[in-house]
Design a protein around this motif. Structure first.
Motif, mmCIF file in Angstrom:
data_model
loop_
_atom_site.group_PDB
_atom_site.id
_atom_site.type_symbol
_atom_site.label_atom_id
_atom_site.label_comp_id
_atom_site.label_asym_id
_atom_site.label_seq_id
_atom_site.Cartn_x
_atom_site.Cartn_y
_atom_site.Cartn_z
ATOM 1 N N THR A 53 10.987 44.701 16.381
ATOM 2 C CA THR A 53 11.640 43.978 17.467
ATOM 3 C C THR A 53 13.079 44.445 17.648
ATOM 4 O O THR A 53 13.725 44.907 16.710
ATOM 5 C CB THR A 53 11.654 42.465 17.192
ATOM 6 O OG1 THR A 53 12.338 42.223 15.956
ATOM 7 C CG2 THR A 53 10.243 41.900 17.106
ATOM 8 N N ILE A 54 13.519 44.324 18.881
ATOM 9 C CA ILE A 54 14.926 44.510 19.247
ATOM 10 C C ILE A 54 15.240 43.312 20.144
ATOM 11 O O ILE A 54 14.783 43.268 21.280
ATOM 12 C CB ILE A 54 15.177 45.832 19.990
ATOM 13 C CG1 ILE A 54 14.768 47.038 19.147
ATOM 14 C CG2 ILE A 54 16.644 45.943 20.393
ATOM 15 C CD1 ILE A 54 14.850 48.368 19.870
ATOM 16 N N GLY A 55 15.941 42.336 19.597
ATOM 17 C CA GLY A 55 16.203 41.114 20.354
ATOM 18 C C GLY A 55 14.903 40.410 20.686
ATOM 19 O O GLY A 55 14.076 40.175 19.815
ATOM 20 N N ASN A 56 14.674 40.110 21.966
ATOM 21 C CA ASN A 56 13.443 39.424 22.375
ATOM 22 C C ASN A 56 12.370 40.402 22.849
ATOM 23 O O ASN A 56 11.431 40.020 23.530
ATOM 24 C CB ASN A 56 13.738 38.388 23.462
ATOM 25 C CG ASN A 56 14.188 39.022 24.759
ATOM 26 O OD1 ASN A 56 14.487 40.216 24.807
ATOM 27 N ND2 ASN A 56 14.228 38.245 25.811
ATOM 28 N N GLN A 57 12.527 41.669 22.478
ATOM 29 C CA GLN A 57 11.582 42.722 22.862
ATOM 30 C C GLN A 57 10.816 43.216 21.635
ATOM 31 O O GLN A 57 11.356 43.250 20.526
ATOM 32 C CB GLN A 57 12.335 43.909 23.474
ATOM 33 C CG GLN A 57 13.160 43.581 24.686
ATOM 34 C CD GLN A 57 12.300 43.446 25.915
ATOM 35 O OE1 GLN A 57 11.520 44.333 26.244
ATOM 36 N NE2 GLN A 57 12.442 42.331 26.610
ATOM 37 N N ILE A 58 9.580 43.622 21.852
ATOM 38 C CA ILE A 58 8.780 44.305 20.844
ATOM 39 C C ILE A 58 8.784 45.786 21.216
ATOM 40 O O ILE A 58 8.739 46.131 22.395
ATOM 41 C CB ILE A 58 7.334 43.774 20.826
ATOM 42 C CG1 ILE A 58 7.315 42.310 20.374
ATOM 43 C CG2 ILE A 58 6.445 44.633 19.921
ATOM 44 C CD1 ILE A 58 5.952 41.650 20.479
ATOM 45 N N PHE A 59 8.854 46.658 20.219
ATOM 46 C CA PHE A 59 8.756 48.089 20.485
ATOM 47 C C PHE A 59 7.672 48.699 19.620
ATOM 48 O O PHE A 59 7.345 48.194 18.548
ATOM 49 C CB PHE A 59 10.091 48.813 20.246
ATOM 50 C CG PHE A 59 10.452 48.908 18.795
ATOM 51 C CD1 PHE A 59 10.002 49.952 18.016
ATOM 52 C CD2 PHE A 59 11.241 47.939 18.205
ATOM 53 C CE1 PHE A 59 10.329 50.029 16.667
ATOM 54 C CE2 PHE A 59 11.570 48.006 16.863
ATOM 55 C CZ PHE A 59 11.114 49.051 16.097
ATOM 56 N N TYR A 60 7.102 49.770 20.120
ATOM 57 C CA TYR A 60 6.170 50.583 19.359
ATOM 58 C C TYR A 60 6.530 52.032 19.652
ATOM 59 O O TYR A 60 6.681 52.416 20.813
ATOM 60 C CB TYR A 60 4.714 50.336 19.769
ATOM 61 C CG TYR A 60 3.752 51.232 19.024
ATOM 62 C CD1 TYR A 60 3.319 50.899 17.751
ATOM 63 C CD2 TYR A 60 3.314 52.424 19.575
ATOM 64 C CE1 TYR A 60 2.460 51.730 17.050
ATOM 65 C CE2 TYR A 60 2.460 53.272 18.881
ATOM 66 C CZ TYR A 60 2.033 52.908 17.618
ATOM 67 O OH TYR A 60 1.195 53.740 16.924
ATOM 68 N N GLN A 61 6.688 52.827 18.598
ATOM 69 C CA GLN A 61 6.992 54.240 18.779
ATOM 70 C C GLN A 61 6.030 55.060 17.956
ATOM 71 O O GLN A 61 5.741 54.743 16.796
ATOM 72 C CB GLN A 61 8.420 54.579 18.378
ATOM 73 C CG GLN A 61 8.739 56.041 18.640
ATOM 74 C CD GLN A 61 10.218 56.357 18.619
ATOM 75 O OE1 GLN A 61 11.052 55.467 18.685
ATOM 76 N NE2 GLN A 61 10.542 57.627 18.539
ATOM 77 N N ARG A 62 5.523 56.091 18.574
ATOM 78 C CA ARG A 62 4.652 57.052 17.900
ATOM 79 C C ARG A 62 5.266 58.422 18.097
ATOM 80 O O ARG A 62 5.685 58.768 19.207
ATOM 81 C CB ARG A 62 3.263 56.993 18.515
ATOM 82 C CG ARG A 62 2.277 57.990 17.990
ATOM 83 C CD ARG A 62 1.616 57.490 16.733
ATOM 84 N NE ARG A 62 0.631 58.471 16.293
ATOM 85 C CZ ARG A 62 -0.511 58.159 15.752
ATOM 86 N NH1 ARG A 62 -0.832 56.900 15.565
ATOM 87 N NH2 ARG A 62 -1.327 59.094 15.355
ATOM 88 N N ALA A 63 5.352 59.204 17.034
ATOM 89 C CA ALA A 63 5.924 60.549 17.109
ATOM 90 C C ALA A 63 5.064 61.496 16.291
ATOM 91 O O ALA A 63 4.472 61.104 15.284
ATOM 92 C CB ALA A 63 7.352 60.555 16.577
ATOM 93 N N THR A 64 5.010 62.727 16.739
ATOM 94 C CA THR A 64 4.280 63.758 16.026
ATOM 95 C C THR A 64 5.070 65.066 16.083
ATOM 96 O O THR A 64 5.833 65.294 17.013
ATOM 97 C CB THR A 64 2.855 63.924 16.603
ATOM 98 O OG1 THR A 64 2.126 64.843 15.806
ATOM 99 C CG2 THR A 64 2.885 64.389 18.028
ATOM 100 N N VAL A 65 4.881 65.871 15.062
ATOM 101 C CA VAL A 65 5.630 67.121 14.973
ATOM 102 C C VAL A 65 4.757 68.183 14.319
ATOM 103 O O VAL A 65 3.882 67.874 13.511
ATOM 104 C CB VAL A 65 6.944 66.900 14.174
ATOM 105 C CG1 VAL A 65 6.674 66.603 12.714
ATOM 106 C CG2 VAL A 65 7.884 68.062 14.329
#
Length: 100
Positions: A53-65
């Motif tokens: 979470t960031i404040g009242n937000q949910i985040f999802y991050q996907r990264a590949t290399v």
């Protein structure tokens, strides 16, 4: 759009030098510097999935290399819309399956 609805950012780069899992771990540092509270993280040699979470937000991050490319996306959405976005996050995550 951020703060009112969902926001998607996608980014990628060709690499001059081969990247490592440490380059993916750097993404978590960037998130934390943005005020993120990380509640889920899976890191493998060539990919990373992280959410929280960031404040009242949910985040999802996907990264590949791999040795020549980096690719990532981050989806942020209001906590109140979590049920709506959960299946979308799952589908998007499966599209970035460890190969940029």
């Amino acid at each position: 759009m951020a703060g009112k609805g969902a926001f998607l950012s996608a980014f990628g780069a060709g690499l001059v030098q081969p990247a490592t899992a440490q380059a993916l771990a750097q993404q978590v540092k960037y998130l934390k510097s943005d005020g993120a509270k990380v509640t889920y993280k899976v890191a493998k040699d060539s990919w990373l999935a992280v959410s929280g979470t960031i404040g009242n937000q949910i985040f999802y991050q996907r990264a590949t290399v791999d040795t020549i490319r980096f690719a990532s996306f981050r989806l942020t959405y209001p906590k109140a819309q979590a049920a709506k976005w959960k299946p979308i996050v799952a589908r998007m995550s499966s599209c970035l399956n460890g190969e940029p």
